[in-house]
Enzyme design. Sequence first.
Site, PDB file in Angstrom:
ATOM      1  N   ASP A 262      12.173  -2.167  20.527  1.00 15.53           N
ATOM      2  CA  ASP A 262      13.624  -2.077  20.429  1.00 15.53           C
ATOM      3  C   ASP A 262      14.107  -0.791  21.068  1.00 15.53           C
ATOM      4  OD1 ASP A 262      15.002  -4.205  18.675  1.00 15.53           O
ATOM      5  OD2 ASP A 262      13.093  -3.849  17.680  1.00 15.53           O
TER       6      ASP A 262
ATOM      7  N   GLY B  83      -0.516 -27.452 -11.366  1.00 11.38           N
ATOM      8  CA  GLY B  83       0.322 -28.581 -11.775  1.00 11.38           C
ATOM      9  C   GLY B  83       1.400 -28.220 -12.779  1.00 11.38           C
TER      10      GLY B  83
ATOM     11  N   GLY C 234       7.939   8.551  20.519  1.00  8.57           N
ATOM     12  CA  GLY C 234       7.044   8.565  21.679  1.00  8.57           C
ATOM     13  C   GLY C 234       5.999   7.475  21.583  1.00  8.57           C
TER      14      GLY C 234
ATOM     15  N   CYS D  70       0.817  -1.213   0.000  1.00 10.93           N
ATOM     16  CA  CYS D  70       0.000   0.000   0.000  1.00 10.93           C
ATOM     17  C   CYS D  70       0.852   1.265   0.000  1.00 10.93           C
ATOM     18  CB  CYS D  70      -0.873  -0.008   1.239  1.00 10.93           C
ATOM     19  SG  CYS D  70       0.118   0.087   2.740  1.00 10.93           S
TER      20      CYS D  70
ATOM     21  N   CYS E 143       7.331  -9.665  -1.669  1.00 12.81           N
ATOM     22  CA  CYS E 143       6.890 -10.174  -2.968  1.00 12.81           C
ATOM     23  C   CYS E 143       6.878 -11.688  -2.850  1.00 12.81           C
ATOM     24  CB  CYS E 143       7.853  -9.744  -4.078  1.00 12.81           C
ATOM     25  SG  CYS E 143       7.484 -10.541  -5.655  1.00 12.81           S
TER      26      CYS E 143
ATOM     27  N   GLU F  92       6.476 -25.362 -10.688  1.00 10.40           N
ATOM     28  CA  GLU F  92       6.590 -25.944  -9.350  1.00 10.40           C
ATOM     29  C   GLU F  92       7.919 -26.641  -9.063  1.00 10.40           C
ATOM     30  OE1 GLU F  92       2.249 -27.385  -8.088  1.00 10.40           O
ATOM     31  OE2 GLU F  92       2.782 -27.881 -10.142  1.00 10.40           O
TER      32      GLU F  92
HETATM   33  C1  LIG Z   1       5.034  -3.335  10.748  1.00 11.32           C
HETATM   34  C2  LIG Z   1       5.613  -2.755  11.997  1.00 11.32           C
HETATM   35  C3  LIG Z   1       6.776  -3.273  12.493  1.00 11.32           C
HETATM   36  C4  LIG Z   1       7.327  -2.779  13.667  1.00 11.32           C
HETATM   37  N1  LIG Z   1       8.493  -3.294  14.121  1.00 11.32           N
HETATM   38  C5  LIG Z   1       9.032  -2.807  15.260  1.00 11.32           C
HETATM   39  C6  LIG Z   1      10.243  -3.314  15.760  1.00 11.32           C
HETATM   40  O1  LIG Z   1      10.844  -4.224  15.192  1.00 11.32           O
HETATM   41  N2  LIG Z   1      10.731  -2.779  16.892  1.00 11.32           N
HETATM   42  C7  LIG Z   1      10.107  -1.768  17.549  1.00 11.32           C
HETATM   43  O2  LIG Z   1      10.593  -1.292  18.563  1.00 11.32           O
HETATM   44  N3  LIG Z   1       8.956  -1.273  17.096  1.00 11.32           N
HETATM   45  C8  LIG Z   1       8.405  -1.768  15.982  1.00 11.32           C
HETATM   46  N4  LIG Z   1       7.217  -1.265  15.526  1.00 11.32           N
HETATM   47  C9  LIG Z   1       6.483  -0.328  16.367  1.00 11.32           C
HETATM   48  C10 LIG Z   1       6.604   1.097  15.916  1.00 11.32           C
HETATM   49  O3  LIG Z   1       7.835   1.600  16.270  1.00 11.32           O
HETATM   50  C11 LIG Z   1       5.463   1.844  16.574  1.00 11.32           C
HETATM   51  O4  LIG Z   1       4.274   1.397  15.986  1.00 11.32           O
HETATM   52  C12 LIG Z   1       5.557   3.322  16.383  1.00 11.32           C
HETATM   53  O5  LIG Z   1       6.753   3.845  16.850  1.00 11.32           O
HETATM   54  C13 LIG Z   1       4.423   4.008  17.093  1.00 11.32           C
HETATM   55  O6  LIG Z   1       4.467   5.364  16.750  1.00 11.32           O
HETATM   56  P1  LIG Z   1       3.217   6.095  16.122  1.00 11.32           P
HETATM   57  O7  LIG Z   1       3.565   7.510  16.014  1.00 11.32           O
HETATM   58  O8  LIG Z   1       2.746   5.447  14.910  1.00 11.32           O
HETATM   59  O9  LIG Z   1       2.174   5.863  17.310  1.00 11.32           O
HETATM   60  P2  LIG Z   1       0.630   5.797  17.245  1.00 11.32           P
HETATM   61  O10 LIG Z   1       0.212   4.553  16.572  1.00 11.32           O
HETATM   62  O11 LIG Z   1       0.060   7.058  16.737  1.00 11.32           O
HETATM   63  O12 LIG Z   1       0.337   5.645  18.792  1.00 11.32           O
HETATM   64  C14 LIG Z   1       0.607   4.460  19.466  1.00 11.32           C
HETATM   65  C15 LIG Z   1      -0.010   4.525  20.866  1.00 11.32           C
HETATM   66  O13 LIG Z   1       0.691   5.464  21.646  1.00 11.32           O
HETATM   67  C16 LIG Z   1      -0.122   6.548  22.036  1.00 11.32           C
HETATM   68  N5  LIG Z   1       0.731   7.724  21.909  1.00 11.32           N
HETATM   69  C17 LIG Z   1       1.471   8.061  20.809  1.00 11.32           C
HETATM   70  N6  LIG Z   1       2.238   9.137  21.104  1.00 11.32           N
HETATM   71  C18 LIG Z   1       1.965   9.458  22.382  1.00 11.32           C
HETATM   72  C19 LIG Z   1       2.446  10.470  23.258  1.00 11.32           C
HETATM   73  N7  LIG Z   1       3.386  11.333  22.870  1.00 11.32           N
HETATM   74  N8  LIG Z   1       1.962  10.504  24.486  1.00 11.32           N
HETATM   75  C20 LIG Z   1       1.022   9.627  24.895  1.00 11.32           C
HETATM   76  N9  LIG Z   1       0.529   8.660  24.131  1.00 11.32           N
HETATM   77  C21 LIG Z   1       0.998   8.579  22.893  1.00 11.32           C
HETATM   78  C22 LIG Z   1      -1.316   6.501  21.127  1.00 11.32           C
HETATM   79  O14 LIG Z   1      -2.446   6.993  21.753  1.00 11.32           O
HETATM   80  C23 LIG Z   1      -1.426   5.010  20.860  1.00 11.32           C
HETATM   81  O15 LIG Z   1      -2.087   4.393  21.913  1.00 11.32           O
HETATM   82  C24 LIG Z   1       6.659  -1.738  14.354  1.00 11.32           C
HETATM   83  C25 LIG Z   1       5.488  -1.207  13.845  1.00 11.32           C
HETATM   84  C26 LIG Z   1       4.948  -1.710  12.686  1.00 11.32           C
HETATM   85  C27 LIG Z   1       3.661  -1.157  12.170  1.00 11.32           C
HETATM   86  S1  FES Z   2       3.809 -10.597  -5.248  1.00 13.00           S
HETATM   87 FE1  FES Z   2       5.422  -9.635  -6.303  1.00 13.00          FE
HETATM   88  S2  FES Z   2       4.946 -10.064  -8.345  1.00 13.00           S
HETATM   89 FE2  FES Z   2       3.474 -11.229  -7.242  1.00 13.00          FE
HETATM   90  S1  FES Z   3      -1.187  -3.382   3.181  1.00 13.71           S
HETATM   91 FE1  FES Z   3      -0.171  -1.748   4.100  1.00 13.71          FE
HETATM   92  S2  FES Z   3       1.716  -2.579   4.612  1.00 13.71           S
HETATM   93 FE2  FES Z   3       0.603  -4.311   3.949  1.00 13.71          FE
END
Ligand SMILES: Cc1cc2nc3c(=O)[nH]c(=O)nc-3n(C[C@H](O)[C@H](O)[C@H](O)COP(=O)(O)OP(=O)(O)OC[C@H]3O[C@@H](n4cnc5c(N)ncnc54)[C@H](O)[C@@H]3O)c2cc1C
Ligand code: FES
Ligand code: FES
EC number: 1.2.3.7
Length: 1365
Positions: free
Chosen positions: A373, A1123, A359, A57, A166, A1299
Amino acid sequence: MEQSEPTVNDCLVFSVNGERFEVSTIHPSTTLLEFLRSHTPFKGAKLSCGEGGCGACVVLLSKYDPVLDQVDDFAVSSCLTLLCSINGCSITTTEGLGNIKNGFHPIHERFSGFHASQCGFCTPGMCMSFFSALVNAQKTQRPEPPLGFSKLKVSEAERAIAGNLCRCTGYRPIADACKSFAADVDMEDLGFNSFWRKGDSNEVKISSLPLYNHNDKICTFPEFLKNETRPSLLLDSRRYSWNNPVSLEELQSLLGSVEDGNGTRVKVVVGNTGMGYYKEVESYDKYIDLRYIPELSMIRRDNNGIKIGATVTISKAIEALREYSKGGLYSEGDMVYKKIADHMEKIASGFIRNSASLGGNLVMAQRNHFPSDIATVLLAVGSTVNIMNGLKSEELTLEEFFRRPELDSKSILLSVKILSWDQITGISSGAKMKLLFETYRAAPRPLGNALPYLNAALMAEVFHCKTSNGIIISSCQFAFGAYGTKHPIRAAKVEEFLTGKMLSVGVLYEAIKLVRGIVVPDDGTSSPAYRASLAVSFLFEFFSHLVEPNPESHDGSVDGYSTLLVKASELKRISNQLDHGKIPTLLSPAKQVVELNRQYHPVGEPIAKSGAALQASGEAVYVDDIPSPMNCLHGAFIYSTKPYARVKGIKFKPKSLPDGVSSLISFKDIPGENIGSKTIFGIEPLFADDFTRCAGQYIAFVVADTQKHADMAANLAVVDYDVGNLELPILSVEEAVRRSSFFEVPSILNPKKVGDFSRGMAEADHKILSAEIKLGSQYYFYMETQTALAIPDEDNCIVVYSSIQCPEYAHSTISRCLGIPEHNVRVITRRVGGGFGGKAIRAMPVATACALAAYKLRRPVRIYMNRKTDMIIAGGRHPMKITYSVGFKSDGKITALHLDILINAGIAADISPIMPHNLLGALKKYDWGALSFDIKVCKTNHSTKSAMRAPGEVQATFISEAVIEHVASTLSMDVDSVRSKNLHTFNSLKFFYEGSAGEPVDYTLPSIWDKLASSSRLKQRTEMIKQFNMCNKWQKRGISQVPIVHEVSLRPTPGKVSILSDGSVAVEVGGIELGQGLWTKVKQMAAFALSSIQCDGMGDFLEKVRVIQSDTLSLIQGGFTAGSTTSESSCEAIRLCCNILVERLTPTKERLQEQMGSVEWGTLILQAQSQAVNLSASSYYVPDFSSMKYLNYGAAVSEVEVNLLTGETTILQSDIIYDCGQSLNPAVDLGQIEGAFVQGIGFFMLEEYTTNSEGLVVTEGTWTYKIPTIDTIPKQFNVEILNSGHHTKRVLSSKASGEPPLLLAVSVHCATRAAIREARQQLLSWTGLCKSDLTFQLEVPATMPVVKNLCGLENVESYLQSLLS
Ligand SMILES: Cc1cc2nc3c(=O)[nH]c(=O)nc-3n(C[C@H](O)[C@H](O)[C@H](O)COP(=O)(O)OP(=O)(O)OC[C@H]3O[C@@H](n4cnc5c(N)ncnc54)[C@H](O)[C@@H]3O)c2cc1C
Ligand code: FES
Ligand code: FES
């Protein structure tokens, strides 16, 4: 459920591909992706996981900074970005780069020409991730690149797509397409493509690439929007609001206005990526976006450290930390910043880090126990946070922060402070202290996009004590997290123990014992012992170079300090290198050896996949891209979570049912038969009746006004089960045997035994009796989930658009379910976003449920299944339990093999009765002397297992290799020589395979075997590996060469070719385009076969041919696309049609030729039309019984390196030779080979498709199910397509490729086993394990915990003990 009209105070303004959008009424939970796909014409951004884990996306988000007058461009996942958060922003989707009308962008064209798009569903997201890197590279101060290139570097080009999944290509061609833009690319390193020919000069190559002019900038931020940027936004309705406060005071007043206990639900948001993990279903009343508050978005450095505002994104934080660590003198404290930045770079993927805030991450870790992390790393370096609650704000250490009760929704994290090193220790700079700092994470993907099993950050100050000639630890701070603990922890006891101690093996050993007592995962955590062992490994790795005896020191004393000093200067050197951008590339240049065959031109040409550029530009239409007809409804399945129970009813959780839910459809609504799918072996009901018989069975179909509402409703459904007085479900194959619960295998499909097993056993010198292995399942992970759209038509008819591999079967299933004649049904399939077998039988109930709902409600109904449901219902590959007995001679020659195989088929027959046949087709690849077996297809209360790419064959290949390895290990022989010893001669091949073996000349495996050994330098590398293993304690390498034999059979297939009045040609085939290039081959065949009429003006005849969508009323008896042989049989069907047409046209042509001398194709067709020649021909290709089955051959050599501390396996190199006969299209076949191999790597090494004790799938998304990514494929991947000449009985001498190459991935597993054996041998020397421990089974998949377990969960302790004793 009644909805009051919102009163709008303001509106959102943004642009998409330069077009202005203004939105005033939208629910704040609406994502950008939902909006793009349902309110704009741009369908390029695809939904695949909906949780940030796949990149389908990805779009480019651009923000304008009026103060600096500059535009910030970055990739984001539109499935998590909330629409309200993009106010004033500009969005670019892949359509915005170029399109068919105005010209494709060179990214689109190069993706096409490098054969980097198969099903195409991942391609738009890939293009946008890459485009974002391209745009940002152009903004750097790097020197101007030559024309045709960008400022991007090869390593950046590879990393740009590291978070995108992919499932088709195996990534190598995608990486090449991206690398072709890099200024530092060596053109020699770019792989097979349709732009240039082998041997062309660099100049020719560069000039043949679609031109990229870095000066032709795509406007990512339209001028008109610059005047409209308004940070403040208030969307307000009586039911919900979205607020953008611009100051802390405003935020305080907003939060203060929410009265406790009045039920108003407030959600604070920043990047909203947290939704990817927590997927809250309920919606909120008040959304507060924190990103416009300056205090929360600043980054400031002073003498005390760096203070980072809570809304700063991880990407920006990385940038700042790097910037600070670069500045001026290289200090140890700055090294800490750099390492924190490096670690952060492994969090999620670029398109998540670009919007995820620091945050948000810490709040998720504190409040929701997210395995963060950032939390662990910052804990180790003694960071503090600033919290605001009401008017109060306070500073806490991270430890205090995590000890606090979970933050309430009104508490705001304002900032994080990373203290500078001097501030933490207070150590005077005069002391000869050395700072050690490292961070660690063990995760299935090295580059990120995978949560770690454990992470750690270790920091210590040490100095060299001259008097004791030892290294003293002055202070230390260790943090461990993400291992199944609520919060990361400081290992205080270990810190205390080590502080002031002189490092020695004994001290380290004691410290490690303490770590074992501290890092204890909570109950219920997966692989707890493995996770705990990682903590030990990392602590050991951190200190090992300081305590291990230095072989170069004369007295053998501990001399790590000088090494450390060397290391520090080395580090500096590396760091400088990195700063100059010399980041190592992920992949080494790969060789693709392809011998072209021009005999049947244009068949045999490596032409680009038909429609690939269209797929890249997002214009290719998949089922979910078809615009919804008026009044369209959306459906979602409610499935069982119990394996066997009475279904008493379905209720919805009170007060939570979303608006727009209109109907609940169950078996009671079926006018015809309760049938959801059918195969020749029987049917499977559409819905559970009064009983559900497996977890994952469909119980009902809820229909609502939008997909989101339907999904929410299905999620909120509560099924009332009753298990009283019911027999217990069958949840294991052993139980199925006990209760004689089997599916019958028709005698025609029952494979025959070979030779006399008893005699073979009698001839054996050695025997292994009743050894056992188990194999688990695998999920398809097609990027497009199951989808269909059903539209009622006049007179009780129904049209269904389905993403399916066998529309014909869906057609008759729908007719039986609806109780209407088959001529009332029409199933249309244009393209499928990946199938791999999962869109064959398993797609039928999806199409049928939509048809049923549409028929009942008299309205169009569609579904685009969410990933979780898809994973739960899919069934996937067949798990099995195998028990074998094998007899063999002392020289390794096997004389007899007996197998008892119990296949878990799940609840319905599906295609399972074919499994014994398929298993044997690949199992007979070795000369077993005699082969007998007892295969039972067990009926259990698990979800129905179905065909998945190489069903049965891949398991059989594994079983064969497990037996060979067991024999070799018993005899202490080299495995490869046991393999060679048991390879078939043609005579033994004929004995085992009978007619399928063909002629001696067809048996190419022995020559492939030798050729591969030589081209991959097997012997030399085996020697080098021996040396490597002798010199390396914690890394061991293994190499393995494996052959495959894969039997396939052709099936009858229809075709139709129609020549239109302008001479253009429309082709219909039974086969479905799934990404495997079927249409491309068919097009080539039509052009080849029609060109035999020999007219003028047929030069670029391919352009005149279009393969059109499959329509079950236009072309009947389409059968299955499965197949591996559908492409060739579809080609043959088309050849037959074209031959008929050529025959019909020939008299006219001859007449014209006589009159005019030469005949133009267009003239011929016009004449033929006027003379009433029938210009449409149909055929039904029925393969000749005697030659419908044949064997495919190939071999692979893989070399891996296993890390004994973490269990990580790196595939260093894979070399493949695969016999394609005379390939119909080598580019397509190459793509099939590489893609299948990588899917096989997934099966053997990574993908765990597991269920709970009731059979309900628990790995239900990208968080837990890990398919290969660009960082887990072979670093070097060489493929040779063998052109094995004439195979008279094959379609234009071609052979299958879809396959069989998947089986070759077993070579990676075997190489891993070899490396583990080395590790165990070493362990043996440390611990005195018994010799029998060198014979072991390596599970599938050989994940990190599995590998580490075999290498020794306590190998570090064993090693240290050996040093101590
Ligand atoms: C596919 C994927 C993989 C990831 N892999 C990792 C990983 O390997 N290691 C890792 O550490 N993290 C990982 N993350 C987590 C990622 O780091 C967090 O989702 C991200 O940092 C959250 O930040 P955001 O701004 O999107 O928060 P939001 O989604 O906007 O908020 C998250 C939560 O925190 C609250 N919030 C946000 N900011 C504040 C604030 N300042 N004060 C109070 N409450 C607050 C929100 O209300 C909500 O409840 C992954 C996330 C995704 C989607
Ligand atoms: S998922 Fe990448 S070409 Fe089909
Ligand atoms: S559909 Fe958004 S990352 Fe997979």
